[in-house]
Design a protein around this motif. Structure first.
Motif, PDB file in Angstrom:
ATOM      1  N   ARG A  22       0.867  -1.183   0.000  1.00  0.00           N
ATOM      2  CA  ARG A  22       0.000   0.000   0.000  1.00  0.00           C
ATOM      3  C   ARG A  22       0.900   1.228   0.000  1.00  0.00           C
ATOM      4  O   ARG A  22       1.657   1.453   0.948  1.00  0.00           O
ATOM      5  CB  ARG A  22      -0.903  -0.021   1.225  1.00  0.00           C
ATOM      6  CG  ARG A  22      -1.874   1.142   1.282  1.00  0.00           C
ATOM      7  CD  ARG A  22      -2.843   0.937   2.436  1.00  0.00           C
ATOM      8  NE  ARG A  22      -3.578   2.131   2.767  1.00  0.00           N
ATOM      9  CZ  ARG A  22      -4.669   2.554   2.140  1.00  0.00           C
ATOM     10  NH1 ARG A  22      -5.138   1.882   1.119  1.00  0.00           N
ATOM     11  NH2 ARG A  22      -5.290   3.648   2.512  1.00  0.00           N
ATOM     12  N   ASP A  34      -2.881  -2.661  -2.498  1.00  0.00           N
ATOM     13  CA  ASP A  34      -3.978  -2.430  -1.560  1.00  0.00           C
ATOM     14  C   ASP A  34      -4.474  -0.974  -1.635  1.00  0.00           C
ATOM     15  O   ASP A  34      -4.239  -0.185  -0.720  1.00  0.00           O
ATOM     16  CB  ASP A  34      -3.484  -2.773  -0.150  1.00  0.00           C
ATOM     17  CG  ASP A  34      -4.630  -2.966   0.828  1.00  0.00           C
ATOM     18  OD1 ASP A  34      -5.741  -3.312   0.388  1.00  0.00           O
ATOM     19  OD2 ASP A  34      -4.410  -2.767   2.035  1.00  0.00           O
ATOM     20  N   ALA A  35      -5.153  -0.672  -2.736  1.00  0.00           N
ATOM     21  CA  ALA A  35      -5.723   0.671  -2.967  1.00  0.00           C
ATOM     22  C   ALA A  35      -4.671   1.769  -2.825  1.00  0.00           C
ATOM     23  O   ALA A  35      -4.914   2.804  -2.181  1.00  0.00           O
ATOM     24  CB  ALA A  35      -6.886   0.911  -2.010  1.00  0.00           C
ATOM     25  N   SER A  36      -3.501   1.534  -3.425  1.00  0.00           N
ATOM     26  CA  SER A  36      -2.425   2.540  -3.346  1.00  0.00           C
ATOM     27  C   SER A  36      -2.819   3.802  -4.090  1.00  0.00           C
ATOM     28  O   SER A  36      -3.485   3.748  -5.129  1.00  0.00           O
ATOM     29  CB  SER A  36      -1.137   1.975  -3.956  1.00  0.00           C
ATOM     30  OG  SER A  36      -0.710   0.856  -3.256  1.00  0.00           O
ATOM     31  N   ARG A  37      -2.365   4.924  -3.556  1.00  0.00           N
ATOM     32  CA  ARG A  37      -2.642   6.204  -4.233  1.00  0.00           C
ATOM     33  C   ARG A  37      -1.402   6.697  -4.987  1.00  0.00           C
ATOM     34  O   ARG A  37      -1.421   7.782  -5.552  1.00  0.00           O
ATOM     35  CB  ARG A  37      -3.063   7.248  -3.201  1.00  0.00           C
ATOM     36  CG  ARG A  37      -4.452   6.953  -2.652  1.00  0.00           C
ATOM     37  CD  ARG A  37      -4.786   7.842  -1.490  1.00  0.00           C
ATOM     38  NE  ARG A  37      -6.046   7.421  -0.880  1.00  0.00           N
ATOM     39  CZ  ARG A  37      -6.415   7.725   0.343  1.00  0.00           C
ATOM     40  NH1 ARG A  37      -5.627   8.452   1.099  1.00  0.00           N
ATOM     41  NH2 ARG A  37      -7.566   7.318   0.824  1.00  0.00           N
ATOM     42  N   HIS A  78      -5.395  -5.629  -7.940  1.00  0.00           N
ATOM     43  CA  HIS A  78      -5.664  -4.245  -7.529  1.00  0.00           C
ATOM     44  C   HIS A  78      -6.921  -4.226  -6.666  1.00  0.00           C
ATOM     45  O   HIS A  78      -7.965  -4.730  -7.083  1.00  0.00           O
ATOM     46  CB  HIS A  78      -5.869  -3.356  -8.769  1.00  0.00           C
ATOM     47  CG  HIS A  78      -4.653  -3.285  -9.632  1.00  0.00           C
ATOM     48  ND1 HIS A  78      -3.568  -2.492  -9.313  1.00  0.00           N
ATOM     49  CD2 HIS A  78      -4.339  -3.917 -10.797  1.00  0.00           C
ATOM     50  CE1 HIS A  78      -2.645  -2.648 -10.262  1.00  0.00           C
ATOM     51  NE2 HIS A  78      -3.081  -3.513 -11.161  1.00  0.00           N
ATOM     52  N   ARG A  79      -6.797  -3.656  -5.497  1.00  0.00           N
ATOM     53  CA  ARG A  79      -7.967  -3.514  -4.616  1.00  0.00           C
ATOM     54  C   ARG A  79      -8.457  -2.065  -4.664  1.00  0.00           C
ATOM     55  O   ARG A  79      -7.646  -1.128  -4.639  1.00  0.00           O
ATOM     56  CB  ARG A  79      -7.612  -3.894  -3.171  1.00  0.00           C
ATOM     57  CG  ARG A  79      -7.097  -5.318  -3.054  1.00  0.00           C
ATOM     58  CD  ARG A  79      -6.909  -5.691  -1.619  1.00  0.00           C
ATOM     59  NE  ARG A  79      -8.148  -6.183  -1.034  1.00  0.00           N
ATOM     60  CZ  ARG A  79      -8.390  -6.237   0.262  1.00  0.00           C
ATOM     61  NH1 ARG A  79      -7.499  -5.790   1.118  1.00  0.00           N
ATOM     62  NH2 ARG A  79      -9.529  -6.716   0.722  1.00  0.00           N
ATOM     63  N   SER A  80      -9.754  -1.914  -4.718  1.00  0.00           N
ATOM     64  CA  SER A  80     -10.320  -0.569  -4.818  1.00  0.00           C
ATOM     65  C   SER A  80     -10.293   0.123  -3.445  1.00  0.00           C
ATOM     66  O   SER A  80     -10.007  -0.525  -2.425  1.00  0.00           O
ATOM     67  CB  SER A  80     -11.758  -0.664  -5.310  1.00  0.00           C
ATOM     68  OG  SER A  80     -12.526  -1.346  -4.343  1.00  0.00           O
ATOM     69  N   GLU A  81     -10.587   1.399  -3.434  1.00  0.00           N
ATOM     70  CA  GLU A  81     -10.641   2.166  -2.175  1.00  0.00           C
ATOM     71  C   GLU A  81     -11.613   1.513  -1.186  1.00  0.00           C
ATOM     72  O   GLU A  81     -11.389   1.514   0.016  1.00  0.00           O
ATOM     73  CB  GLU A  81     -11.093   3.602  -2.454  1.00  0.00           C
ATOM     74  CG  GLU A  81      -9.980   4.522  -2.947  1.00  0.00           C
ATOM     75  CD  GLU A  81      -8.983   4.906  -1.859  1.00  0.00           C
ATOM     76  OE1 GLU A  81      -9.309   4.760  -0.664  1.00  0.00           O
ATOM     77  OE2 GLU A  81      -7.864   5.322  -2.212  1.00  0.00           O
ATOM     78  N   ARG A  82     -12.690   0.966  -1.742  1.00  0.00           N
ATOM     79  CA  ARG A  82     -13.723   0.363  -0.903  1.00  0.00           C
ATOM     80  C   ARG A  82     -13.221  -0.939  -0.239  1.00  0.00           C
ATOM     81  O   ARG A  82     -13.463  -1.193   0.925  1.00  0.00           O
ATOM     82  CB  ARG A  82     -14.957   0.062  -1.767  1.00  0.00           C
ATOM     83  CG  ARG A  82     -16.213  -0.325  -0.989  1.00  0.00           C
ATOM     84  CD  ARG A  82     -17.394  -0.462  -1.932  1.00  0.00           C
ATOM     85  NE  ARG A  82     -17.139  -1.384  -3.034  1.00  0.00           N
ATOM     86  CZ  ARG A  82     -17.246  -2.716  -2.943  1.00  0.00           C
ATOM     87  NH1 ARG A  82     -17.601  -3.266  -1.819  1.00  0.00           N
ATOM     88  NH2 ARG A  82     -16.996  -3.496  -3.979  1.00  0.00           N
ATOM     89  N   GLU A  83     -12.465  -1.738  -1.036  1.00  0.00           N
ATOM     90  CA  GLU A  83     -11.972  -3.029  -0.521  1.00  0.00           C
ATOM     91  C   GLU A  83     -10.701  -2.873   0.313  1.00  0.00           C
ATOM     92  O   GLU A  83     -10.513  -3.572   1.304  1.00  0.00           O
ATOM     93  CB  GLU A  83     -11.625  -3.962  -1.688  1.00  0.00           C
ATOM     94  CG  GLU A  83     -12.771  -4.315  -2.606  1.00  0.00           C
ATOM     95  CD  GLU A  83     -12.260  -4.979  -3.876  1.00  0.00           C
ATOM     96  OE1 GLU A  83     -12.846  -6.004  -4.239  1.00  0.00           O
ATOM     97  OE2 GLU A  83     -11.285  -4.466  -4.485  1.00  0.00           O
ATOM     98  N   GLY A  84      -9.829  -1.963  -0.130  1.00  0.00           N
ATOM     99  CA  GLY A  84      -8.476  -1.880   0.433  1.00  0.00           C
ATOM    100  C   GLY A  84      -8.375  -1.033   1.691  1.00  0.00           C
ATOM    101  O   GLY A  84      -9.365  -0.512   2.203  1.00  0.00           O
TER     102      GLY A  84
END
Lengths: 431, 86
Positions: free
Chosen positions: A60, A90-93, A114-120
């Motif tokens: 992340r 893990d929903a990295s920005r 890739h995990r979305s903001e909602r999942e990660g």
């Protein structure tokens, strides 16, 4: 009456401190004895056992370090047709996902999820569970994104699974950015004491070897049977360690399977990391202490060691309470049967010796590593120990508060990695 | 002015603690100022023996054993030869 209560409490606390003291002495002596044996009889270990392996890398916002680990994954000596590398973005920005994708395109055994903001962003355990769903290797290994392993680490770790009783393995962590500052130097000393002596001794004495959450792994079947990582636990690694032992398997420590880590480099980062470890360990202590004692899968020695391991983060608090209790006893001199002098001696003895990586463990660890000059820094570990007193006390009070109020409060405070280790890797590679 | 015994003992304790602290932490300060420790050691890597390598080794061992048995036969023949002469 009040003084008598204080005396009994003080004696109990002293007994606990002495128990830890004895434990660390036994560990140190066991490792010293074993190291001499090893020198006399070097043994050839078979590396024929080569199961399929899935390596999970939760990441992340790790753009500064993920590239070097993935590059290292491509350099591993393990046969690539038996290897699967799964990066869990893990929903990295930042650019973590893009860097991982580049490697995935170039190497068919590297996969990115890739995990979305909602999942990660729900912690390491959640990310690892997401990766586990895609893992098809017989063995699942985990590496943190800031780690940098040996080329032959996979074969060193997985060979232990040839023994059907081994459910998990753990390798050794070596601090990479050690010369950076005082914090990294002290963390390195703690790691030397913890891995070169503590873990090694527990393995050799057939006690509770701890899975450290990274540089290690599990039989996939066992991991799935246990339900994977528990997202509710802050110390998901300690939690799994005890689940493995309670299921009748053991964790094997592999001393020569070494991996670099980028240690925390500020006192603030040290606080955050240790706070999480302390709170997580205390959670596990509440969850497993009774189960451990009731288990018919563990030996008596394993039960004792397990209890001491689970409660190790209570020790700084116990020392603090001992001071609070012992000083009035010493000053007031009410005691008839407990000499105040001995009270002061016992407290100061344990306080000076420290708790997390006791001096003699670190001393022997550095000696066995051939680093005699690093021993000169050992007195400074007192400050790290003193710093752990407020950390553990706060962790305990927060946990108690969350238990009383019913609030979960298990926010995962991720350790930020600056990528400072990169320059040290370049230096080492050019060595 | 001669200091009172209490003041003297306090001064002694103060300097005693100071001396103890200097003695305890001096090596650490020296090492921090001029580090002699080489820092993180190079993690040991060595070539691993794969199954194919082991099989090659086995076949080499097999050849060696065959050579040893042939040698044994030659030695046996040579030891038998003097008997023939007799």
């Amino acid at each position: 009456m009040f003084i008598e209560v204080l005396e009994i409490l003080f004696l109990f606390l002293t007994a606990v401190m002495v128990a830890y003291l004895v434990r660390h002495y036994i560990f140190t002596l066991a490792v010293l004895k074993n190291s001499q044996k090893k020198k006399a009889n070097p043994s050839f270990e078979s590396t024929i056992y080569k199961p399929t392996v899935s390596v999970l890398i939760p990441a992340r916002n790790e753009e500064r370090v993920i590239g070097r680990l993935l590059q290292r994954m491509t350099e591993l000596a393990y046969p690539k047709d038996r290897l699967q590398v799964i990066v869990i973005d893990d929903a990295s920005r930042d650019e973590t996902g893009k860097i991982a994708e580049q490697y995935s395109k170039a190497y068919n055994y590297i996969k990115v999820i890739h995990r979305s903001e909602r999942e990660g962003g729900r912690g390491k355990a959640s990310a690892l569970n997401a990766g586990l769903r895609y893992a098809d290797g017989e063995v699942v290994l985990c590496f943190d994104a800031d780690y940098y392993p040996q080329r032959d680490i996979v074969e060193k770790l997985v060979k232990e699974f040839a023994d059907p009783k081994v459910g998990a393995v753990q390798g050794r962590v070596v601090v990479l950015n050690e010369p950076q500052n005082l914090v990294t130097r002290l963390v390195s000393l703690e790691r030397i004491g913890g891995y070169r002596v503590d873990q090694e001794a527990r393995d050799k004495l057939n006690l509770i070897t701890q899975f450290g959450g990274t540089v290690g792994g599990f039989r996939r079947q066992l991991l799935e049977k246990l339900g994977g990582w528990d997202g509710q636990m802050l110390a998901e690694d300690t939690d799994l360690t005890f689940r493995v032992y309670l299921a009748g398997y053991k964790v094997k420590y592999v001393l020569d399977a070494e991996c670099y880590e980028e240690a925390v480099d500020s006192w603030r980062a040290y606080w955050k990391q240790r706070y999480r470890w302390a709170k997580g360990h205390m959670q596990c202590a509440f969850k497993y202490s009774l189960k451990l004692l009731k288990s018919d899968k563990l030996t008596f020695a394993q039960k004792i060691d397990g209890i001491l391991l689970l409660n190790v983060y209570f020790m700084p608090i116990i020392v603090l309470v001992s001071w609070i209790v012992g000083i009035p006893l010493f000053v007031l001199k009410f005691s008839q049967w407990l000499s105040p002098f001995w009270a002061a001696m016992l407290i100061s003895m344990y306080s000076v010796v420290g708790n997390f990586a006791p001096f003699y463990e670190v001393s022997v660890g550095t000696y066995l590593d051939g680093r005699t000059h690093a021993q000169w820094l050992i007195p400074l570990l007192v400050f790290a120990f003193l710093y752990n007193i407020p950390i553990c006390t706060k962790a305990f009070l927060d946990l108690l508060f969350s238990k009383l109020t019913g609030k979960v409060g298990n926010h995962w405070e991720k350790t930020t990695h600056s990528g400072n280790g990169n320059s040290y890797i370049i230096k080492l590679l050019n060595h | 002015m001669i200091p009172s015994p209490n003041l003297l003992s306090m001064i002694t304790v103060f300097f005693g603690i100071l001396f103890f602290l200097i003695l305890t932490f001096l090596p650490s300060i020296v090492e921090l100022k001029k580090p002699k420790d080489p820092g993180p050691r190079i993690i040991v890597e060595y070539d691993h023996i794969y199954l194919s390598d082991l099989e090659n080794r086995k076949s080499e061992d097999g050849e060696l054993k065959a050579n040893v048995s042939i040698l044994g036969e030659i030695v046996a023949i040579l030891t038998f030869l003097p008997d023939l002469e007799s």
